[in-house]
Enzyme design. Structure first.
Site, PDB file in Angstrom:
ATOM      1  N   ASN A  94       0.823  -1.221   0.000  1.00  0.00           N
ATOM      2  CA  ASN A  94       0.000   0.000   0.000  1.00  0.00           C
ATOM      3  C   ASN A  94       0.854   1.266   0.000  1.00  0.00           C
ATOM      4  O   ASN A  94       0.773   2.108   0.892  1.00  0.00           O
ATOM      5  CB  ASN A  94      -1.030   0.006   1.141  1.00  0.00           C
ATOM      6  CG  ASN A  94      -0.412  -0.046   2.528  1.00  0.00           C
ATOM      7  OD1 ASN A  94       0.745  -0.405   2.694  1.00  0.00           O
ATOM      8  ND2 ASN A  94      -1.186   0.327   3.543  1.00  0.00           N
ATOM      9  N   ASP A 152      -3.361  -5.639   1.701  1.00  0.00           N
ATOM     10  CA  ASP A 152      -3.330  -5.207   3.103  1.00  0.00           C
ATOM     11  C   ASP A 152      -3.633  -3.722   3.279  1.00  0.00           C
ATOM     12  O   ASP A 152      -3.167  -2.873   2.533  1.00  0.00           O
ATOM     13  CB  ASP A 152      -1.980  -5.512   3.755  1.00  0.00           C
ATOM     14  CG  ASP A 152      -2.001  -5.108   5.213  1.00  0.00           C
ATOM     15  OD1 ASP A 152      -2.908  -5.557   5.924  1.00  0.00           O
ATOM     16  OD2 ASP A 152      -1.155  -4.301   5.630  1.00  0.00           O
ATOM     17  N   HIS A 179      -6.108  -9.324   4.543  1.00  0.00           N
ATOM     18  CA  HIS A 179      -6.538  -8.340   5.551  1.00  0.00           C
ATOM     19  C   HIS A 179      -8.055  -8.427   5.534  1.00  0.00           C
ATOM     20  O   HIS A 179      -8.694  -8.003   4.572  1.00  0.00           O
ATOM     21  CB  HIS A 179      -6.036  -6.942   5.159  1.00  0.00           C
ATOM     22  CG  HIS A 179      -6.637  -5.823   5.945  1.00  0.00           C
ATOM     23  ND1 HIS A 179      -5.880  -5.007   6.749  1.00  0.00           N
ATOM     24  CD2 HIS A 179      -7.908  -5.375   6.052  1.00  0.00           C
ATOM     25  CE1 HIS A 179      -6.682  -4.106   7.323  1.00  0.00           C
ATOM     26  NE2 HIS A 179      -7.919  -4.305   6.901  1.00  0.00           N
ATOM     27  N   ASP A 306       3.054  -5.731  11.796  1.00  0.00           N
ATOM     28  CA  ASP A 306       2.234  -4.756  11.064  1.00  0.00           C
ATOM     29  C   ASP A 306       2.795  -3.352  11.323  1.00  0.00           C
ATOM     30  O   ASP A 306       2.032  -2.398  11.520  1.00  0.00           O
ATOM     31  CB  ASP A 306       0.747  -4.842  11.460  1.00  0.00           C
ATOM     32  CG  ASP A 306      -0.151  -4.042  10.515  1.00  0.00           C
ATOM     33  OD1 ASP A 306       0.356  -3.518   9.508  1.00  0.00           O
ATOM     34  OD2 ASP A 306      -1.360  -3.933  10.801  1.00  0.00           O
ATOM     35  N   HIS A 310       3.630   6.338  10.978  1.00  0.00           N
ATOM     36  CA  HIS A 310       2.940   7.554  10.532  1.00  0.00           C
ATOM     37  C   HIS A 310       3.677   8.757  11.102  1.00  0.00           C
ATOM     38  O   HIS A 310       4.336   8.654  12.146  1.00  0.00           O
ATOM     39  CB  HIS A 310       1.487   7.562  11.026  1.00  0.00           C
ATOM     40  CG  HIS A 310       0.634   6.506  10.397  1.00  0.00           C
ATOM     41  ND1 HIS A 310       0.292   6.504   9.060  1.00  0.00           N
ATOM     42  CD2 HIS A 310       0.058   5.388  10.913  1.00  0.00           C
ATOM     43  CE1 HIS A 310      -0.465   5.451   8.784  1.00  0.00           C
ATOM     44  NE2 HIS A 310      -0.612   4.748   9.893  1.00  0.00           N
TER      45      HIS A 310
HETATM   46  O1  DOR Z   1      -3.251  -0.358  11.436  1.00  0.00           O
HETATM   47  C1  DOR Z   1      -3.003  -0.570  10.257  1.00  0.00           C
HETATM   48  N1  DOR Z   1      -2.204   0.253   9.526  1.00  0.00           N
HETATM   49  N2  DOR Z   1      -3.551  -1.634   9.676  1.00  0.00           N
HETATM   50  C2  DOR Z   1      -3.443  -1.859   8.358  1.00  0.00           C
HETATM   51  O2  DOR Z   1      -3.984  -2.832   7.908  1.00  0.00           O
HETATM   52  C3  DOR Z   1      -2.736  -0.896   7.492  1.00  0.00           C
HETATM   53  C4  DOR Z   1      -1.760  -0.119   8.237  1.00  0.00           C
HETATM   54  C5  DOR Z   1      -1.217   1.068   7.492  1.00  0.00           C
HETATM   55  O3  DOR Z   1      -0.898   0.955   6.303  1.00  0.00           O
HETATM   56  O4  DOR Z   1      -1.019   2.129   8.113  1.00  0.00           O
HETATM   57 ZN    ZN Z   2      -3.754  -5.034   7.511  1.00  0.00          ZN
END
Ligand code: DOR
Ligand code: ZN
Length: 430
Positions: A94, A152, A179, A306, A310
């Site tokens: 992603n 995902d 996912h 995971d 951010h």
């Molecule tokens: O908490 C999450 N963050 N779950 C996910 O499935 C994606 C991920 C993200 O890309 O930040």
């Molecule tokens: Zn996920």
């Protein structure tokens, strides 16, 4: 130059090894394992008191490059991985552009070869742009080194689409990592639907929103014969479905994260701590207990982070506007050692299975063993060192961990990738 790693407790369940001995590394491979090895001219490193295991692999990591380098990039993400004790990570697609064709896979691989501090095994999208509408360029991605397929961050909403993708994709022999999220049920859900969502006045993300897709994808696994891996499973019921699927002989595996094992929705208070906003959400204490039971009885195959970095400003927004996700690469090993191994829920061999053996197996990677001839991807940790999780200490660009301030016991000290040190005495090797 040859390197002699001396006096560590060497653990590898694949070769039924658990003893204090020496490991000789030569030309990127393990040349000898045994007691009292002497190797003239080799660099010697004394690892008395430490534990040496096959290199850990985190099969669920968001490296964010290309496109979201303000959150993380391949250089910083792989540094965080090495710092946390990992020799390899599976990157999620992603990104921007989405890893849905061979060119993006190639970019991730070549960038990792250039600046990476660990191996990067890229996964590719199931559908073009993660939109759930058109099958992604699977053959092209595999030709360029994709190890698995996943959308995902999103569930593939249409069952027919998922079925066609699995039917087509299975010819490439790569696992489908799901996912599981039904958008009709989840909609704008923020936290687990139940007491806590009511107390906080937040839209709920119901357990059924995950369980419905787990049930569907297990059925599709049966229908298509395509290997299925359930990502970041969070509920007792979902886990029970995986247990039953395994019992009936289906090629189904699953993973859990440390945050779903060791944190629950009860951690969410009127402080509206956005670092605890994850997808799927933190669930109930009963769910976490069931996940721990699943780790213990082998229903859970792998522990993954995971790792979802951010930027600080994104997580500083109101809860509803903050993105889902927390980091994990630099806390995972310490959390597992402290909360699962130390209390005797699992032993160190189980930890190696969950964090090194199974991830490689599920992704179809070459096994790494502490045995002559194996590639020298090695993790060394000090099981006795006590430390406190602190953001200043992270190699990741991001600080959005839900475990900051946590006291942990056990930490990676040395990591070798193909015999090359990437972490030495706890510091990244430049
Ligand atoms: O908490 C999450 N963050 N779950 C996910 O499935 C994606 C991920 C993200 O890309 O930040
Ligand atoms: Zn996920």
């Amino acid at each position: 130059m040859a390197m002699l790693l001396k006096n560590a407790r060497v653990i590898d369940p694949q070769v039924e090894l658990d003893c204090v001995c020496d490991v000789l590394v030569e030309d990127g491979k393990i040349a000898q394992v045994g007691e009292g090895i002497a190797a003239e001219g080799a660099e010697v490193k004394d690892l008395t008191g430490k534990v040496l295991v096959p290199g850990l692999v985190d099969m669920h990591v968001h490296l964010r490059e290309p496109g979201y380098e303000f959150k993380e990039d391949i250089a910083s993400g792989t540094r965080a991985a090495a710092h946390g004790g990992f020799t390899g990570v599976c990157s999620m697609p992603n990104t921007d552009p989405v890893a849905d064709d061979g060119a993006v896979i190639e970019y991730v691989k070549s960038r990792a070869a250039e600046v990476g501090k660990c191996r990067v095994y890229p996964s590719g999208a199931i559908t073009h742009g993660l939109k759930g509408e058109i099958i992604a360029e699977m053959g092209d991605m595999v030709a360029h080194g994709a190890v698995a397929f996943t959308d995902d961050g999103k569930g593939v909403q249409d069952a027919g689409m998922m079925r066609r993708a699995m039917d087509y994709g299975k010819m490439f022999g790569k696992v489908f990592m799901a996912h599981c999220q039904d958008n009709g049920l989840v909609a704008d859900g923020q936290v687990n639907e139940g007491v806590v969502s009511t107390r906080l006045g937040m839209l709920g993300w119901p357990a059924a929103g995950e369980e419905l897709e787990i049930a569907r994808d297990i059925q599709l696994c049966e229908l298509t014969g395509c290997p299925l891996h359930i990502q970041h499973i969070t509920t007792a019921k979902g886990l029970e479905m995986v247990r039953k699927a395994k019992e009936s002989g289906l090629p189904v595996t699953c993973e859990v994260t440390p945050h779903h094992l060791f944190l629950t929705e009860d951690a969410l208070t009127d402080a509206y701590e956005t670092n605890l906003k994850v997808n799927p959400p933190l669930r109930t204490a009963a769910d976490a207990a069931a996940l721990i039971e699943g780790v213990k009885d082998g229903t859970v195959d792998a522990i993954v982070t995971d790792h979802a970095p951010h930027a600080a400003w994104e997580k500083a927004r109101e809860f509803e506007l903050a993105p889902f996700g927390m980091t994990g690469l630099e806390t995972s090993l310490g959390l597992v050692l402290t909360n699962l191994v130390e209390p005797g829920i699992i032993d160190l061999s189980d930890m190696v299975d969950l964090m090194a053996v199974a991830p490689r197996d599920i992704l179809g990677l070459e096994p790494v063993k502490i045995a002559e001839g194996s590639v020298a991807d090695i993790t060394v940790f000090d099981p006795s060192v006590e430390w406190t999780v602190a953001v200043d200490d992270f190699c990741s660009k991001a600080h959005n961990s839900g475990f900051v301030g946590c006291a942990l016991k056990g930490r990676a000290t040395d990591v070798f990738v193909g015999g090359e040190a990437t972490l030495c005495d706890g510091a990244i090797v430049e």
